[in-house]
Write a protein that holds these residues in place. Structure first.
Motif, PDB file in Angstrom:
ATOM      1  N   SER A  75      -4.938  10.380 -24.308  1.00 59.70           N
ATOM      2  CA  SER A  75      -4.226  11.745 -24.063  1.00 59.70           C
ATOM      3  C   SER A  75      -5.515  12.375 -23.428  1.00 59.70           C
ATOM      4  CB  SER A  75      -4.447  12.225 -26.039  1.00 59.70           C
ATOM      5  OG  SER A  75      -6.035  12.069 -25.983  1.00 59.70           O
ATOM      6  N   GLN A  76      -6.349  11.953 -23.799  1.00 57.85           N
ATOM      7  CA  GLN A  76      -7.820  11.736 -22.443  1.00 57.85           C
ATOM      8  C   GLN A  76      -7.858  11.909 -21.282  1.00 57.85           C
ATOM      9  OE1 GLN A  76     -11.042  13.224 -23.980  1.00 57.85           O
ATOM     10  NE2 GLN A  76     -10.163  13.558 -25.471  1.00 57.85           N
ATOM     11  N   GLN A  77      -7.126  10.319 -21.390  1.00 55.54           N
ATOM     12  CA  GLN A  77      -6.775  10.287 -19.667  1.00 55.54           C
ATOM     13  C   GLN A  77      -5.933  11.177 -18.914  1.00 55.54           C
ATOM     14  OE1 GLN A  77      -7.694   6.955 -17.963  1.00 55.54           O
ATOM     15  NE2 GLN A  77      -6.841   8.270 -16.190  1.00 55.54           N
ATOM     16  N   ARG A  78      -5.151  11.837 -19.531  1.00 54.57           N
ATOM     17  CA  ARG A  78      -3.920  12.624 -18.869  1.00 54.57           C
ATOM     18  C   ARG A  78      -5.102  13.996 -18.906  1.00 54.57           C
ATOM     19  NH1 ARG A  78       1.740  12.623 -22.645  1.00 54.57           N
ATOM     20  NH2 ARG A  78       2.007  10.695 -21.642  1.00 54.57           N
ATOM     21  N   ILE A  79      -5.838  14.550 -20.102  1.00 51.70           N
ATOM     22  CA  ILE A  79      -6.617  15.401 -19.614  1.00 51.70           C
ATOM     23  C   ILE A  79      -7.279  15.432 -18.192  1.00 51.70           C
ATOM     24  CG2 ILE A  79      -8.686  17.025 -20.520  1.00 51.70           C
ATOM     25  CD1 ILE A  79      -7.680  16.351 -23.204  1.00 51.70           C
TER      26      ILE A  79
END
Length: 115
Positions: free
Chosen positions: A87-91
């Motif tokens: 999720s951090q990567q997507r953000i």
């Protein structure tokens, strides 16, 4: 280890003396008293041993269950961490995309200084 029908699977019955005309075992009264005293103690010892074996098996089962639960907990923690990182990567990717789009729009609006 299965449950035996005999109350004391570790001891062999001890027979001695002969059978009298009345069908009763003929022995000396002193020997009979010792046997009566010894049999309950042997039975008690065997029962305590069986009980101890049961407790050991139960503790081993509890330890195995604790190991399995710890393994499952670690796997779940790993999945949670992976989801968090994803999720951090997507953000980060969404922010990067937005910034690059804003830069493209600005460069199209602003005339170059050379013209």
């Amino acid at each position: 280890m299965g449950v035996n029908a005999s109350p004391n699977p570790y001891l062999k019955p001890k027979y001695g003396g002969g059978v009298g005309a009345s069908g009763r075992v003929v022995r000396g009264s002193e020997e009979m008293g010792k046997k009566r005293e010894r049999e309950p103690m042997e039975e008690l010892v065997a029962t305590v041993k069986v009980l101890g074996d049961v407790f050991v098996r139960m503790e081993q089962m509890k330890m195995e269950m604790a190991r399995e639960m710890e393994t499952m907990r670690m796997e779940m923690e790993m999945k949670r961490t992976e989801m968090f990182l994803e999720s951090q990567q997507r953000i980060v990717e969404a922010f990067a995309k937005t910034l690059s789009e804003k830069k493209k729009k600005r460069s199209k609006r602003m005339p170059s200084p050379e013209s």
